[in-house]
Design an enzyme around this catalytic site. Structure first.
Site, PDB file in Angstrom:
ATOM      1  N   ASP A 136       0.835  -1.200   0.000  1.00 13.04           N
ATOM      2  CA  ASP A 136       0.000   0.000   0.000  1.00 13.04           C
ATOM      3  C   ASP A 136       0.874   1.257   0.000  1.00 13.04           C
ATOM      4  OD1 ASP A 136      -2.407   1.445   0.133  1.00 13.04           O
ATOM      5  OD2 ASP A 136      -2.399   1.468   2.326  1.00 13.04           O
TER       6      ASP A 136
ATOM      7  N   ASP B  32       2.392   5.127  -5.454  1.00 13.04           N
ATOM      8  CA  ASP B  32       1.684   6.366  -5.133  1.00 13.04           C
ATOM      9  C   ASP B  32       2.496   7.560  -5.610  1.00 13.04           C
ATOM     10  OD1 ASP B  32       0.273   8.495  -4.160  1.00 13.04           O
ATOM     11  OD2 ASP B  32       0.345   7.872  -2.056  1.00 13.04           O
TER      12      ASP B  32
END
Length: 294
Positions: free
Chosen positions: A82, A104
């Site tokens: 994540d 990200d």
């Protein structure tokens, strides 16, 4: 069974249901999530981020643990990094057995985000690992500035981004945020934008900041095309509150029973969440074969 996140989300995208992606930082959370999913005959995504990995959920211990738990059941389990930002960490996770990584680049310029996402996709896809990226800005729940719609994902730009990067899933910004919202606040989501994103992209879409956004919002977001919902804050809160209740019942209770209470609380939370987002009974391969503890 441990599978790529892409294989899970392709079916969710086709059939308009959501899959829970729970940040899990120890055996109690991972086992609770996987066992709950097995009992609900639902796919599930177990994930943790670089900060969690550095502080507590060391990947050298968590990867074998999750592989073992996933091998005991017949429903699909994906292991996701994540909010990966560092190429070295991302490459290590790909090589060590993560079945999906999220890059990200949402804090970067559009061009830099596109270029770096494409590089991660090239590396990951070469070994069968899928990739999630983020376009737009999912901020912090306590920051009022994050409600700025200029930070939301633009459908036309998103289409260009997906075509150039070959990314497998896209996290979109439609009004949710990370962390705890102020007490009593439920975010207002831009469902019109979500519907446009789904129609334009026709691919798995991800909702970050799934904690605290309300069951009605979750159900509607899933009905309009969200296929992966990230949950961290709510799961951690459930575990903490279960331990506090156990301690309140008996101040002399030991650590093992506190851990057992946390695991039981998270397991029920996951089972309930699975029903809300529509993934219950999506995978019926005969009998559930979970062989873990009772």
């Amino acid at each position: 069974m441990l599978v790529s996140m892409k294989s899970i989300l392709e079916d969710a995208n086709k059939n308009y249901y959501g899959v829970m992606a729970m940040n899990s930082i120890n055996i109690e959370m991972a086992r609770a999530g996987i066992e709950a999913a097995a009992e609900q005959r639902s796919p599930i995504i177990i994930q943790f981020g670089p900060g969690q990995m550095k502080n507590h959920a060391h990947k050298e211990e968590m990867i074998p643990l999750i592989k073992e738990l996933a091998a005991r059941i017949t429903i699909p389990v994906a292991l996701n990094l994540d909010h990966g930002m560092d190429f070295q960490v991302i490459a290590e996770c790909i090589n060590q057995g993560f079945t999906n990584v999220m890059f990200d680049g949402s804090s970067l310029s559009y061009e830099e985000n596109l270029q770096k996402t494409a590089m991660v996709c090239s590396l990951a896809h070469s070994v069968g690992c899928s990739v999630e990226a983020e376009l737009g800005h999912v901020g912090q729940a306590l920051n009022e500035d994050d409600a700025n719609m200029d930070l939301y994902t633009n459908p036309e730009q998103a289409l260009h981004f997906v075509q150039k990067t070959d990314v497998d899933a896209l996290a979109v910004a439609i009004g949710t945020a990370h962390g705890n919202y102020p007490k009593g606040k439920i975010p207002q989501l831009d469902f019109e934008r979500l519907a446009e994103l789904k129609e334009t992209l026709q691919m798995p879409l991800v909702l970050h900041g799934g904690s605290g956004c309300g069951k009605a919002n979750l159900r509607k977001a899933v009905s309009l095309g969200i296929n992966k919902i990230n949950v961290a804050t709510d799961a951690f809160t459930v575990a903490k509150e279960a331990m506090m209740r156990e301690l309140k019942k008996d101040e002399q209770t030991d650590y093992m029973h506190l851990c057992m209470a946390a695991e039981a609380g998270v397991k029920q939370f996951v089972k309930d969440y699975i029903e809300v987002i529509g993934s219950k009974d999506r995978y019926i391969f005969g009998e559930v074969t979970y062989t873990g503890h009772e």
